[in-house]
Design an enzyme around this catalytic site. Structure first.
Site, PDB file in Angstrom:
ATOM      1  N   ARG A  42       1.016  -1.033   0.260  1.00 29.32           N
ATOM      2  CA  ARG A  42      -0.308   0.458   0.327  1.00 29.32           C
ATOM      3  C   ARG A  42       0.655   1.198  -0.117  1.00 29.32           C
ATOM      4  NH1 ARG A  42      -5.367  -1.250   3.716  1.00 29.32           N
ATOM      5  NH2 ARG A  42      -5.955  -2.629   2.975  1.00 29.32           N
ATOM      6  N   ASP A 151     -13.493  10.998  12.002  1.00 28.30           N
ATOM      7  CA  ASP A 151     -13.004   9.319  10.825  1.00 28.30           C
ATOM      8  C   ASP A 151     -11.213   9.980  11.006  1.00 28.30           C
ATOM      9  OD1 ASP A 151     -13.831   7.038   9.617  1.00 28.30           O
ATOM     10  OD2 ASP A 151     -11.553   8.164   8.687  1.00 28.30           O
TER      11      ASP A 151
HETATM   12  C1  LIG Z   1     -14.284  -0.468   9.151  1.00 31.89           C
HETATM   13  S1  LIG Z   1     -14.324   0.996   9.516  1.00 31.89           S
HETATM   14  C2  LIG Z   1     -16.065   1.118  11.020  1.00 31.89           C
HETATM   15  C3  LIG Z   1     -16.858   2.263  10.064  1.00 31.89           C
HETATM   16  C4  LIG Z   1     -18.283   2.258  11.040  1.00 31.89           C
HETATM   17  N1  LIG Z   1     -18.208   2.095  12.499  1.00 31.89           N
HETATM   18  C5  LIG Z   1     -18.779   0.545  10.845  1.00 31.89           C
HETATM   19  O1  LIG Z   1     -18.802  -0.161  11.582  1.00 31.89           O
HETATM   20  O2  LIG Z   1     -19.482  -0.362  10.241  1.00 31.89           O
HETATM   21  C6  LIG Z   1     -13.144   1.273  10.314  1.00 31.89           C
HETATM   22  C7  LIG Z   1     -12.712   2.948  10.169  1.00 31.89           C
HETATM   23  O3  LIG Z   1     -11.979   3.867  11.278  1.00 31.89           O
HETATM   24  C8  LIG Z   1     -11.550   5.008  10.774  1.00 31.89           C
HETATM   25  N2  LIG Z   1     -10.055   4.968  12.059  1.00 31.89           N
HETATM   26  C9  LIG Z   1      -8.971   4.119  12.412  1.00 31.89           C
HETATM   27  N3  LIG Z   1      -8.252   5.073  13.347  1.00 31.89           N
HETATM   28  C10 LIG Z   1      -9.061   6.396  13.328  1.00 31.89           C
HETATM   29  C11 LIG Z   1      -8.313   6.866  14.436  1.00 31.89           C
HETATM   30  N4  LIG Z   1      -7.377   6.424  14.718  1.00 31.89           N
HETATM   31  N5  LIG Z   1      -9.238   8.161  14.567  1.00 31.89           N
HETATM   32  C12 LIG Z   1     -10.169   8.162  13.767  1.00 31.89           C
HETATM   33  N6  LIG Z   1     -10.644   6.710  12.965  1.00 31.89           N
HETATM   34  C13 LIG Z   1      -9.803   5.987  12.612  1.00 31.89           C
HETATM   35  C14 LIG Z   1     -10.751   4.016   9.676  1.00 31.89           C
HETATM   36  O4  LIG Z   1     -10.622   5.380   8.384  1.00 31.89           O
HETATM   37  C15 LIG Z   1     -12.196   3.874   9.093  1.00 31.89           C
HETATM   38  O5  LIG Z   1     -13.213   4.285   8.293  1.00 31.89           O
END
Ligand SMILES: C[S@@+](CC[C@H](N)C(=O)[O-])C[C@H]1O[C@@H](n2cnc3c(N)ncnc32)[C@H](O)[C@@H]1O
Length: 287
Positions: A42, A151
């Site tokens: 990536r 996010d």
């Molecule tokens: C798999 S998605 C989950 C989306 C939703 N909560 C769901 O369960 O369908 C995980 C999200 O967490 C965000 N994320 C990861 N690390 C983060 C951080 N340190 N602070 C804020 N968001 C974060 C990612 O960018 C991603 O969009």
């Protein structure tokens, strides 16, 4: 002779550890040894984009370049998993709409104020699902309701603000709800204004303690399928923040594969009719 083929750049074990630790310190996401290939694959395109020879040069760029903050954001952007869809984890949302909302309605009836945080909201399906369920409950008509979606990725947040979705986002949505809450817009379906109005989006890194300080007190926090990518230490840090940001008696809803075992005893496990959820104890429960 070269025919312009892309040079394969490999990441050494030492380079992997440097990137792993840098990303972990920045946002909590932890890449285990066996995920080296993923980091390598990536991040590789970022090298040529920045005119760099190898991963060591890219690491130095991320540490010392004047453009390092922006580049780290871009790197994290391509390392996050953003999978999500409307009405994910139906049984939990049933507990939310049939049990928790009624309780919060009763508890906050004097202030008529409801605050919900969707932490790690990705492209917005989660906070909009919450908004639709709050509206469908019919309990909060004249209330001050706000749902915050946050996010770390700016890209997913701009999609969330557009609120236009394709078929894949509706794998758990029934036809009736689609008709009621969405309207066709340029090849997709957009969340209707009534449900969009309750939701505000903002860029936030859950590990950025300064920014987190700006988040107000919440009645409920959804943080689903976010902490699974973090290591134990980062999970604990974020859980302390959630505990701090929740009102006494406020709920914490995690993803179905996530639990607080071995992480914290600050929350109590509530056996609701539809699901098990966590709650911050009321002050009197602590005595
Ligand atoms: C798999 S998605 C989950 C989306 C939703 N909560 C769901 O369960 O369908 C995980 C999200 O967490 C965000 N994320 C990861 N690390 C983060 C951080 N340190 N602070 C804020 N968001 C974060 C990612 O960018 C991603 O969009």
């Amino acid at each position: 002779m070269s025919f312009g083929s892309v040079k394969q750049v490999t990441m050494s074990a030492e380079e992997f550890r440097l990137f792993r630790d840098m990303i972990h310190a920045h946002c909590g996401i932890y890449f285990r040894e066996e995920m080296k290939y993923l980091l390598e694959r990536r991040l590789a395109p970022r090298l040529s984009l920045n005119g760099l020879e190898d991963f060591t040069a890219y690491y130095r760029f991320l540490r010392f370049s004047p453009a390092r903050a922006r580049e780290l954001e871009d790197a994290v952007e391509i390392l996050t998993t953003n999978e999500t869809y409307f009405f994910r984890e139906a049984y939990q949302l049933k507990a939310f709409s049939e049990e928790i909302l009624a309780e919060l309605h009763e508890r906050n009836s004097r202030r008529k104020r409801l605050r919900i945080w969707s932490a790690g909201c990705s492209t917005g399906e989660e906070p909009y699902s919450i908004s639709i369920l709050v509206l469908e409950s019919g309990l909060f008509g004249d209330w001050d309701v706000e749902i915050f979606g946050n996010d770390i990725s700016r890209k997913v947040l701009s999609a969330a603000r557009r609120a236009v979705y394709s078929k894949n986002a509706f794998r758990e949505t029934d036809e009736e709800q689609i008709r009621k809450w969405f309207e066709p817009v340029g090849g997709g379906l957009q969340v209707k204004e009534e449900a969009r109005r309750l939701v505000t989006f903002g860029h936030l890194n859950l590990l950025d303690e300064q920014m987190i300080g700006l988040v107000g007190q919440m009645d409920l926090i959804f943080c689903r399928n976010v902490l699974i990518y973090f290591d134990k230490d980062a999970k604990k840090r974020v859980l302390r923040v959630f505990h701090d940001r929740l009102q006494p008696g406020g709920y914490l809803l995690l993803g179905h594969s996530e639990s607080l075992i071995n992480l914290t005893s600050d929350f109590e496990l509530m056996h609701l009719k539809n699901d098990l959820v966590y709650r911050k104890p009321f002050l009197e429960d602590l005595s």
